[in-house]
Design an enzyme around this catalytic site. Structure first.
Site, mmCIF file in Angstrom:
data_model
loop_
_atom_site.group_PDB
_atom_site.id
_atom_site.type_symbol
_atom_site.label_atom_id
_atom_site.label_comp_id
_atom_site.label_asym_id
_atom_site.label_seq_id
_atom_site.Cartn_x
_atom_site.Cartn_y
_atom_site.Cartn_z
ATOM 1 C CB SER A 150 1.742 6.154 -8.452
ATOM 2 O OG SER A 150 2.033 6.379 -7.107
ATOM 3 C CE1 TYR B 259 4.568 1.573 -9.231
ATOM 4 C CE2 TYR B 259 4.723 3.697 -7.622
ATOM 5 C CZ TYR B 259 3.961 2.556 -8.560
ATOM 6 O OH TYR B 259 2.771 2.516 -8.147
#
Length: 283
Positions: free
Chosen positions: A175, A188
């Protein structure tokens, strides 16, 4: 799709459902196939929706058969299967929890049993929950995020290596948050940083076997993650802060995975591509 086209919405179910999103994400490939994955076999975790679905359909258009691993989003998985088959590929649905090492080995075993081999592993399954105060991240949440987002990548890779041969490809979905951080997605973002390091480590580990390991680090992409993770007011503004001023679509990320999966990327390993809407990030 512009950011203004997303209405406020929220899903209480985890994982979210693509079938309940408004507007629906765009996963359809945007150009004709050219056989770049002819006769290849891929397994995609989180392949029922979002980036995983778009990748599965694009891989099928390019000639691959695909095993789609998903948790419990049965209707989404069935829609992905139908889309793969429309492209001329064969699809195997495998339902289960990638947090289990035993299940990951079973998923790979079933894939090889069905298709006779394995050429491409795409680790895409993920989990995120918003929390702006680290003190609010429970032990349960922390375990779920790490077990889904990084433990499963280890398990799937361990299982796949018994079957991957020279020329095979492993692609890990990390990400933009691995590079820039996110104050509301601390756990996350931490797992995504781990995925980036895992990708680089495995690339060097497998280089002598001629198995390539690369990653893709998407930015704000319109997937079930978004209405599941964020409150309606944040969903409505999703993607507006990107340099391009809008969220990306899954079919704008899938070509990066196709490139890394096929021979076009034969001289690339340990690299990460950045379909993130223009956010400049460091290495």
């Amino acid at each position: 799709m512009s950011a203004e086209q997303i209405p406020a919405q929220h899903q209480d179910r985890d994982p979210g459902r693509e079938s309940e999103m408004t507007p629906r994400p765009d996963y359809e490939p945007r150009y004709p196939g050219s056989g770049r994955l002819k006769d290849k076999v891929a397994i995609i975790t989180g392949g029922d929706s979002g980036i995983g679905r778009a990748t599965a359909v694009l891989f099928a258009r390019e000639g691959a058969n695909v095993a789609i691993v998903y948790l419990d989003e049965t209707s989404d998985a069935a829609e992905t299967q139908a889309a793969v088959e429309r492209e001329g590929g064969k699809a195997l649905l495998i339902r289960g929890d990638v947090r289990s090492k035993d299940f990951c080995f079973e998923a790979v075993r079933r894939t090889v049993e069905k298709f006779g081999k394995l050429d491409i592993l795409v680790n895409d399954a993920g989990h995120q929950e918003e929390d702006e105060d680290i003190r609010g991240i429970s032990e349960e949440q922390l375990k779920k995020t790490f077990e889904t987002n990084i433990f499963s990548y280890f398990y799937m890779t361990q299982a796949a290596l018994d079957h991957l041969k020279e020329g095979a490809s492993i692609i890990n979905v990390t990400s933009v948050n691995s590079y820039k951080g996110n104050p509301a997605l601390i756990d996350y973002s931490s797992t995504k940083g781990a995925i980036t390091a895992f990708t680089r480590s495995m690339a060097t580990n497998l280089a002598d076997k001629k198995i390539r390991v690369n990653g893709v680090a998407p930015g704000p992409i319109w997937t079930p993650f978004i209405p599941m993770s964020f409150p309606p007011d944040k969903v409505k503004d999703f993607g507006k802060s990107s340099p391009l001023g809008r969220p990306g679509q899954p079919n704008e990320v899938a070509p990066s995975l196709l490139f890394l999966a096929c021979e076009d990327a034969s001289y690339m390993t340990g690299q990460v591509l950045h379909p993130n809407g223009g956010k400049i990030v460091g290495g």
